[in-house]
Design a protein around this motif. Structure first.
Motif: not given
Length: 206
Positions: A63-70
Motif C-alpha cells: 500500500s505504501l507503493h500504491n499510495g493506498t495506505n490509511i
C-alpha cells in the motif's frame, strides 16, 4: 530502475498477501468443520493468526507503493497544490525515519553478525546473548517463531524501497509545480506588460 523494482515487489507482496488471505479463510473453515465433527485441531487458531499477520504486513508494504495506505487527508485536501505536495514529502520523510528505526531495531534483535561469528550455533548464541529469537517455538505448531518473525524485516526492507521511490517522485512533482508556477507568473507578467503598453499607446493616440 528502482521504480520498476518497487512496482514488481508491490505486485509480489499483494499476491503473497492474497495467498495468506486464502490460507486464513481455509484454516477458519477447517476449524469450523472439525469443531462441528468434534475433532477440533488445536493448532489451527495459531496458524490462522500467524497467516493473518503475514497478510497484514505484506499488504501494508504494498500500500505504501500504491499510495493506498490509511491516511488522514482532511488537512491536505484543503491546501493549495504546492503545499499539499510539500506535505506529502514531509510525511514520506517521517515514514522513512520510522522504517529506518525499525530496521535498526530488527538488526539488533536478529543480530546476524553475532550468530555468524558463532558459526550458526543457536544454542551457544542463546546462552551467550540471552536472545532466544532463533530457538523460541510456537505454542501449538511446534515450529520456531523466527520463521514467522521474518515478515518484519521483509516488510521493513520493502517499505524502505517503496518510500524511497515515493520520496523521489514527490520531490519531482514538487519541483515541477514550482517550475509551472514560475512559468505562469512570467506569462502573466508579460501579458500585463503588453496590456499596459497597449493602453499607453491608446492614450497617446487619443
Amino acid at each position: 530502475m528502482l521504480s520498476k523494482w518497487s512496482a514488481r515487489l508491490a505486485r509480489l507482496e499483494l499476491a503473497a498477501a492474497g495467498v495468506m488471505l486464502t490460507l486464513v479463510l481455509g484454516l477458519l473453515l477447517l476449524n469450523i468443520v472439525t469443531r462441528a465433527l468434534g475433532q477440533a485441531l488445536f493448532w489451527v487458531d495459531e496458524a490462522a493468526v500467524l497467516a493473518m499477520v503475514w497478510m497484514a504486513f505484506l499488504a501494508s508494504a504494498a500500500s505504501l507503493h500504491n499510495g493506498t495506505n490509511i491516511a488522514m487527508t482532511l488537512l491536505v485536501e484543503r491546501l493549495p497544490a504546492p503545499l499539499a505536495r510539500l506535505m506529502d514529502v514531509l510525511v514520506t520523510c517521517i515514514l522513512l525515519v520510522f522504517i529506518g528505526l525499525l530496521l535498526l531495531m530488527l538488526w539488533r534483535w536478529f543480530d546476524p553478525l553475532t550468530l555468524w561469528q558463532m558459526d550458526g550455533d543457536l544454542a551457544a548464541y542463546s546462552v551467550t546473548t540471552f536472545n532466544f529469537i532463533y530457538e523460541e517455538p510456537t505454542m501449538t505448531l511446534g515450529l520456531r517463531k523466527v520463521w514467522f518473525w521474518l515478515v518484519l524485516p521483509l516488510f521493513a526492507m520493502g517499505s524502505a524501497l517503496h518510500l524511497g521511490v515515493r520520496l523521489v517522485t514527490s520531490l519531482q512533482a514538487l519541483r515541477s509545480t514550482g517550475n509551472t508556477q514560475g512559468t505562469t507568473a512570467a506569462t502573466f507578467t508579460g501579458t500585463s506588460a503588453a496590456t499596459g503598453d497597449t493602453t499607453v499607446k491608446g492614450e497617446k493616440s487619443w
